[in-house]
Enzyme design. Structure first.
Site, PDB file in Angstrom:
ATOM      1  N   GLU A   8     -27.110  33.443  -2.884  1.00  0.00           N
ATOM      2  CA  GLU A   8     -25.896  34.038  -3.754  1.00  0.00           C
ATOM      3  C   GLU A   8     -26.697  34.803  -5.040  1.00  0.00           C
ATOM      4  O   GLU A   8     -27.440  35.178  -5.728  1.00  0.00           O
ATOM      5  CB  GLU A   8     -25.377  33.134  -4.915  1.00  0.00           C
ATOM      6  CG  GLU A   8     -25.659  31.882  -3.495  1.00  0.00           C
ATOM      7  CD  GLU A   8     -24.930  31.050  -4.226  1.00  0.00           C
ATOM      8  OE1 GLU A   8     -24.200  30.005  -3.907  1.00  0.00           O
ATOM      9  OE2 GLU A   8     -25.617  30.254  -4.937  1.00  0.00           O
ATOM     10  N   ASP A 128     -12.831  25.323   1.401  1.00  0.00           N
ATOM     11  CA  ASP A 128     -13.618  24.568  -0.144  1.00  0.00           C
ATOM     12  C   ASP A 128     -12.606  23.904  -0.594  1.00  0.00           C
ATOM     13  O   ASP A 128     -11.589  23.811  -0.645  1.00  0.00           O
ATOM     14  CB  ASP A 128     -13.828  26.178  -0.727  1.00  0.00           C
ATOM     15  CG  ASP A 128     -15.082  26.786  -0.844  1.00  0.00           C
ATOM     16  OD1 ASP A 128     -15.727  26.773  -0.527  1.00  0.00           O
ATOM     17  OD2 ASP A 128     -14.081  28.195  -0.811  1.00  0.00           O
TER      18      ASP A 128
END
Length: 247
Positions: A8, A128
């Protein structure tokens, strides 16, 4: 089962976030390009990158990601800020192996269906989930969909995979996360990739026996060194079926 070592990126650095809070990143003092190369050297067949700058609408990480794509030695599954056909197809042209879409899929599902058909095996749907609802805008906006209906709306569109993240389950409650992921995997027409559930080798061992789970994103555990990539890849390998001996 495929292990996707995960990176990330924020402001050119490797970070991890707590429940998506961009204002409180944990920064890891490693070189992203060398880290990507180390994933390949360990035997990974894919890696995953999430660009947190792109989620906020800026392109600060573009050159870094381009370098990783060119030099890592394995294909990159890329997500973050994919808000238009032009952006998605530009990254495909730049060599990204797969593109992850979430918010755009909620805003314009017809476009994502069309992209999946034009780029088979290159579009990944991100689901998500927070308190039973699909989240968008980098986990900051609740959508109007429950995850089962959201996935079902795409029918048999040829996604390369569906990444499922249960945002609101604490990492100590992996059983709850596995329950959601296994439920959605049983309903999905495309293979499911689990996200946010791997703390150690035991979690991978459990995931690989859930039907229609094709892979797992593994990031925080690698950076915290609670799991090595070599061990993760080894545990993810299918075990040979016992063969009866005939006398």
């Amino acid at each position: 089962m495929m292990i996707f070592p995960t990176m990330e990126l924020m402001d050119g650095r490797c970070v991890t976030l707590d429940k998506g809070r961009l204002d409180e990143p944990m920064v890891w003092h490693v070189d992203p390009v060398e880290t990507a190369k180390s994933f390949a050297a360990a035997g990974a067949e894919w890696m995953h990158i999430t660009d947190f700058n792109a989620l906020q609408g800026n392109s600060d990480n573009v050159e870094l990601i381009e370098e990783i794509i060119r030099t890592a030695g394995i294909p990159v599954q890329l997500g973050g800020g994919m808000r238009s056909r032009e952006t998605i197809e530009t990254w495909i042209d730049k060599g990204a192996g797969r593109i992850v879409v979430g918010t755009l899929a909620a805003l314009d599902p017809a476009l994502i269906s069309d992209l999946a058909k034009h780029h088979p095996d290159q579009i990944v749907l991100a689901v998500d989930v927070w308190e039973g609802q699909v989240m968008t805008e980098g986990w900051r906006q609740a959508g109007a969909f429950d995850p089962s209906s959201f996935i079902a709306a795409f029918g048999s569109d040829p996604f390369a995979g569906i990444i499922v993240t249960d945002i609101d389950s604490d990492m100590s409650d992996v059983e709850a996360q596995l329950g959601l992921i296994s439920k959605l995997a049983s309903e999905a027409k495309s293979p499911v990739i689990a996200s946010g559930v791997v703390r150690g080798a035991d979690d991978i061992a459990r995931l690989k026996y859930i039907n229609n789970i094709s892979g797992a994103l593994v990031g925080r555990a690698l950076f915290r060194k609670t799991l090595t990539l070599e061990d993760a890849l080894q545990v993810a390998q299918p075990q040979p079926e016992p063969v009866a001996e005939f006398l």
